[in-house]
Design a protein around this motif. Structure first.
Motif, PDB file in Angstrom:
ATOM      1  N   ARG A  60       0.831  -1.194   0.000  1.00  0.00           N
ATOM      2  CA  ARG A  60       0.000   0.000   0.000  1.00  0.00           C
ATOM      3  C   ARG A  60       0.874   1.255   0.000  1.00  0.00           C
ATOM      4  NH1 ARG A  60      -4.972   0.397   4.035  1.00  0.00           N
ATOM      5  NH2 ARG A  60      -5.841  -0.933   2.424  1.00  0.00           N
ATOM      6  N   GLY A  61       2.010   1.195   0.693  1.00  0.00           N
ATOM      7  CA  GLY A  61       2.921   2.332   0.703  1.00  0.00           C
ATOM      8  C   GLY A  61       3.418   2.660  -0.688  1.00  0.00           C
ATOM      9  N   SER A  62       3.737   1.637  -1.464  1.00  0.00           N
ATOM     10  CA  SER A  62       4.166   1.855  -2.848  1.00  0.00           C
ATOM     11  C   SER A  62       3.027   2.422  -3.677  1.00  0.00           C
ATOM     12  CB  SER A  62       4.647   0.541  -3.466  1.00  0.00           C
ATOM     13  OG  SER A  62       5.757   0.035  -2.759  1.00  0.00           O
ATOM     14  N   TYR A  63       1.809   1.970  -3.387  1.00  0.00           N
ATOM     15  CA  TYR A  63       0.629   2.467  -4.104  1.00  0.00           C
ATOM     16  C   TYR A  63       0.461   3.968  -3.874  1.00  0.00           C
ATOM     17  CZ  TYR A  63      -4.296   3.333  -5.087  1.00  0.00           C
ATOM     18  OH  TYR A  63      -5.471   3.861  -5.554  1.00  0.00           O
ATOM     19  N   VAL A  64       0.648   4.408  -2.618  1.00  0.00           N
ATOM     20  CA  VAL A  64       0.541   5.836  -2.299  1.00  0.00           C
ATOM     21  C   VAL A  64       1.594   6.633  -3.062  1.00  0.00           C
ATOM     22  CG1 VAL A  64       0.775   7.560  -0.467  1.00  0.00           C
ATOM     23  CG2 VAL A  64      -0.505   5.453  -0.033  1.00  0.00           C
ATOM     24  N   LEU A  65       2.813   6.111  -3.087  1.00  0.00           N
ATOM     25  CA  LEU A  65       3.893   6.793  -3.800  1.00  0.00           C
ATOM     26  C   LEU A  65       3.583   6.900  -5.292  1.00  0.00           C
ATOM     27  CD1 LEU A  65       6.718   8.031  -3.929  1.00  0.00           C
ATOM     28  CD2 LEU A  65       7.651   5.719  -4.073  1.00  0.00           C
ATOM     29  N   GLU A  66       3.111   5.806  -5.896  1.00  0.00           N
ATOM     30  CA  GLU A  66       2.779   5.821  -7.320  1.00  0.00           C
ATOM     31  C   GLU A  66       1.621   6.773  -7.601  1.00  0.00           C
ATOM     32  OE1 GLU A  66       4.798   4.465  -9.149  1.00  0.00           O
ATOM     33  OE2 GLU A  66       5.747   2.919  -7.959  1.00  0.00           O
ATOM     34  N   SER A  73       1.887   9.838  -9.943  1.00  0.00           N
ATOM     35  CA  SER A  73       0.980   9.580 -11.073  1.00  0.00           C
ATOM     36  C   SER A  73       1.590   8.715 -12.168  1.00  0.00           C
ATOM     37  CB  SER A  73       0.479  10.902 -11.678  1.00  0.00           C
ATOM     38  OG  SER A  73      -0.228  11.639 -10.715  1.00  0.00           O
ATOM     39  N   PHE A  74       2.648   8.025 -11.857  1.00  0.00           N
ATOM     40  CA  PHE A  74       3.238   7.059 -12.795  1.00  0.00           C
ATOM     41  C   PHE A  74       3.267   5.695 -12.109  1.00  0.00           C
ATOM     42  CE2 PHE A  74       5.146  10.929 -14.550  1.00  0.00           C
ATOM     43  CZ  PHE A  74       4.947  10.741 -15.907  1.00  0.00           C
ATOM     44  N   ALA A  75       2.758   4.677 -12.804  1.00  0.00           N
ATOM     45  CA  ALA A  75       2.773   3.332 -12.225  1.00  0.00           C
ATOM     46  C   ALA A  75       3.636   2.379 -13.041  1.00  0.00           C
ATOM     47  CB  ALA A  75       1.350   2.785 -12.130  1.00  0.00           C
ATOM     48  N   THR A  76       4.480   2.924 -13.886  1.00  0.00           N
ATOM     49  CA  THR A  76       5.297   2.079 -14.762  1.00  0.00           C
ATOM     50  C   THR A  76       6.790   2.235 -14.503  1.00  0.00           C
ATOM     51  OG1 THR A  76       5.268   3.837 -16.433  1.00  0.00           O
ATOM     52  CG2 THR A  76       3.608   2.108 -16.627  1.00  0.00           C
ATOM     53  N   VAL A  77       7.144   2.925 -13.425  1.00  0.00           N
ATOM     54  CA  VAL A  77       8.557   3.140 -13.126  1.00  0.00           C
ATOM     55  C   VAL A  77       8.963   2.318 -11.919  1.00  0.00           C
ATOM     56  CG1 VAL A  77       8.637   5.457 -14.126  1.00  0.00           C
ATOM     57  CG2 VAL A  77       7.956   5.175 -11.731  1.00  0.00           C
ATOM     58  N   ASN A  78      10.267   2.038 -11.815  1.00  0.00           N
ATOM     59  CA  ASN A  78      10.750   1.259 -10.673  1.00  0.00           C
ATOM     60  C   ASN A  78      10.929   2.171  -9.454  1.00  0.00           C
ATOM     61  OD1 ASN A  78      13.238   2.640 -11.007  1.00  0.00           O
ATOM     62  ND2 ASN A  78      13.865   1.131 -12.544  1.00  0.00           N
ATOM     63  N   ASP A  79      11.299   1.582  -8.326  1.00  0.00           N
ATOM     64  CA  ASP A  79      11.403   2.337  -7.074  1.00  0.00           C
ATOM     65  C   ASP A  79      12.414   3.474  -7.173  1.00  0.00           C
ATOM     66  OD1 ASP A  79       9.508   0.804  -5.887  1.00  0.00           O
ATOM     67  OD2 ASP A  79      10.916  -0.585  -4.949  1.00  0.00           O
ATOM     68  N   ILE A 133      11.431  11.054  -9.436  1.00  0.00           N
ATOM     69  CA  ILE A 133      10.271  11.833  -9.878  1.00  0.00           C
ATOM     70  C   ILE A 133       9.641  12.559  -8.693  1.00  0.00           C
ATOM     71  CG2 ILE A 133       7.945  11.690 -10.870  1.00  0.00           C
ATOM     72  CD1 ILE A 133       8.937   9.286 -12.497  1.00  0.00           C
ATOM     73  N   LEU A 134       9.604  11.884  -7.534  1.00  0.00           N
ATOM     74  CA  LEU A 134       9.054  12.501  -6.332  1.00  0.00           C
ATOM     75  C   LEU A 134       9.868  13.729  -5.923  1.00  0.00           C
ATOM     76  CD1 LEU A 134       7.023  12.411  -3.976  1.00  0.00           C
ATOM     77  CD2 LEU A 134       8.656  10.967  -2.749  1.00  0.00           C
ATOM     78  N   PHE A 190      11.672  15.635  -7.916  1.00  0.00           N
ATOM     79  CA  PHE A 190      11.374  16.671  -8.909  1.00  0.00           C
ATOM     80  C   PHE A 190      10.027  17.327  -8.611  1.00  0.00           C
ATOM     81  CE2 PHE A 190       8.854  17.497 -12.763  1.00  0.00           C
ATOM     82  CZ  PHE A 190       9.540  18.593 -13.262  1.00  0.00           C
ATOM     83  N   LEU A 191       9.007  16.505  -8.350  1.00  0.00           N
ATOM     84  CA  LEU A 191       7.665  17.025  -8.072  1.00  0.00           C
ATOM     85  C   LEU A 191       7.658  17.884  -6.810  1.00  0.00           C
ATOM     86  CD1 LEU A 191       4.618  17.133  -8.614  1.00  0.00           C
ATOM     87  CD2 LEU A 191       4.400  14.969  -7.366  1.00  0.00           C
ATOM     88  N   SER A 192       8.352  17.443  -5.763  1.00  0.00           N
ATOM     89  CA  SER A 192       8.403  18.183  -4.502  1.00  0.00           C
ATOM     90  C   SER A 192       9.036  19.558  -4.690  1.00  0.00           C
ATOM     91  CB  SER A 192       9.184  17.384  -3.451  1.00  0.00           C
ATOM     92  OG  SER A 192       8.577  16.133  -3.213  1.00  0.00           O
ATOM     93  N   VAL A 193      10.159  19.595  -5.409  1.00  0.00           N
ATOM     94  CA  VAL A 193      10.829  20.876  -5.690  1.00  0.00           C
ATOM     95  C   VAL A 193       9.919  21.786  -6.504  1.00  0.00           C
ATOM     96  CG1 VAL A 193      12.764  21.989  -6.888  1.00  0.00           C
ATOM     97  CG2 VAL A 193      13.154  19.914  -5.537  1.00  0.00           C
ATOM     98  N   LEU A 194       9.240  21.207  -7.487  1.00  0.00           N
ATOM     99  CA  LEU A 194       8.323  21.967  -8.342  1.00  0.00           C
ATOM    100  C   LEU A 194       7.207  22.608  -7.514  1.00  0.00           C
ATOM    101  CD1 LEU A 194       7.728  22.508 -11.426  1.00  0.00           C
ATOM    102  CD2 LEU A 194       6.100  20.616 -11.260  1.00  0.00           C
ATOM    103  N   LEU A 195       6.611  21.835  -6.620  1.00  0.00           N
ATOM    104  CA  LEU A 195       5.521  22.349  -5.794  1.00  0.00           C
ATOM    105  C   LEU A 195       5.995  23.444  -4.838  1.00  0.00           C
ATOM    106  CD1 LEU A 195       3.535  19.087  -4.905  1.00  0.00           C
ATOM    107  CD2 LEU A 195       3.085  20.741  -6.719  1.00  0.00           C
TER     108      LEU A 195
END
Length: 387
Positions: free
Chosen positions: A293-299, A303-309, A315-316, A318-323
């Motif tokens: 479930r933790g991985s599900y929250v991260l994905e 918003s990408f479910a096709t990348v590895n950990d 990506i997280l 990058f997204l955090s810095v962007l926000l």
């Protein structure tokens, strides 16, 4: 000489007597302002808490194993989704009204009412379409695996198409009204168009995140905004030397912004890391994948479910810095507008806290950015699944 000294002493005594009530009055005003500020702060916190609770109770998934509250039926989660929709509608209307007051006078009620109605339609239509599609119909939720992918894709297409259509109507109608009422100066046109676009799609993005991504992602957005505000202020207070925008926002410094960004990104990574402690395994029928479930929250957040950990965390970051960056820019944008119109606050609705726009400026910009990011990321993922 003695008479002069006596008169001087007498005047000092009189001045002391006159000063004491003034000091007491100032102390009383400070206490009153502190009390009002505390009450309003608690109210704002509770309001956010209620919205988060509604997001939690309306959080549904097409897959039973991902349901956070399996005991609630789909119709009940839909009711909470509607309550969330209207809870956000109230500050939305007030925020639009505050922005229109910048260029329209009190006696110009007709253009204000027309524009508020138009903005309400732009806010309501995309989210209402999404609500009906996700909570109150079975047509878009077939049982087979391919159909489920198409279902999600259709829902995203619906909100994108309705948003774009409503946006075009709003921009055209808004500028026609400005022309009719001779408010079409360059300053007014740029200000009101930018403000209303940020307000409308910022609120749409906020509700969209709550309904489509769930309360965990909504909390992620709220943490990014609140921590950015607090951390930038604290670091700037202790280490700030170089002003970021001296005229627009004198309190902001580059040291505070940089250190605040690093700290907030670290806290967001910790937030996602805490979810990784949930090691219970689930299976997603649509992809036939199994993960925690933790991985599900991260994905869901990225918003990408096709990348590895490894890629997920990049990506997280990058997204955090962007926000965080857009949270700071949102604050600066609304501060710039206030300076241009020579006002301290957008309104006095929240007393010492100012108006609605003074409280949600960063949140609107962040929600807007995440809204578009999510649409792009999810559309990319869905497209890759269908080809």
């Amino acid at each position: 000489m003695k008479m002069l000294l006596k008169n001087k002493e007498k005047s000092l005594v009189i001045s002391d007597v006159e000063t004491k009530p003034l000091i007491n009055k100032l102390d009383s005003n400070k206490k009153k302002n502190l009390k009002n500020r505390t009450v309003i702060s608690v109210f704002i916190f509770l309001y956010y808490l209620i919205i988060l609770a509604f997001a939690f109770l309306s959080d549904k998934s097409d897959y039973p194993e991902f349901a956070w509250i399996p005991s609630l039926s789909e119709k009940i989660t839909g009711i909470f989704a509607i309550l969330l929709f209207f809870m956000v509608l109230i500050p939305f209307e007030l925020a639009v009204f505050e922005s229109l007051k910048l260029i329209f006078h009190k006696h110009e009620k007709i253009p204000i009412i027309i524009i508020m109605i138009l903005c309400s339609i732009v806010y309501i239509i995309p989210l209402l379409v999404y609500l009906i599609a996700q909570y109150f119909t079975t047509f878009l939720m077939p049982s087979n695996q391919e159909g489920e992918t198409v279902s999600i894709q259709k829902s995203y297409y619906l909100i994108v198409l309705s948003s774009v259509g409503s946006l075009i109507v709003l921009i055209v109608a808004l500028n026609i009204i400005l022309k009719i009422y001779k408010k079409d100066s360059f300053k007014n046109v740029i200000t009101i168009n930018v403000l209303l676009l940020v307000i409308v799609f910022g609120f749409i993005g906020f509700v969209f995140v709550a309904l489509s991504k769930g309360w965990t992602v909504l909390l992620f957005i709220m943490i990014s905004v609140m921590c950015t505000d607090v951390m930038c202020y604290l670091w700037g207070m202790f280490f700030g030397k170089h002003k970021m925008a001296k005229v627009i926002s004198p309190n902001k410094t580059w040291e505070g912004a940089i250190l605040g960004t690093i700290t907030t990104v670290a806290l967001l990574l910790v937030y996602c890391g805490l979810w990784q402690l949930d090691t219970k395994t689930y299976t997603v029928p649509i992809l036939n994948w199994s993960f925690t479930r933790g991985s599900y929250v991260l994905e869901t957040i990225i918003s990408f479910a096709t990348v590895n950990d490894y890629s997920s965390w990049l990506i997280l970051c990058f997204l955090s810095v962007l926000l965080v960056i857009f949270s700071i820019l949102g604050d600066l944008l609304f501060s710039y507008v206030k300076r241009k119109f020579d006002i301290k606050d957008f309104s006095n609705l929240l007393k010492s806290h100012g108006g609605i726009l003074d409280r949600v400026d960063s949140l609107l910009m962040t929600s807007l950015v995440y809204f578009f990011y999510s649409l792009i990321a999810t559309s990319t993922f869905l497209f890759s699944e269908l080809i």
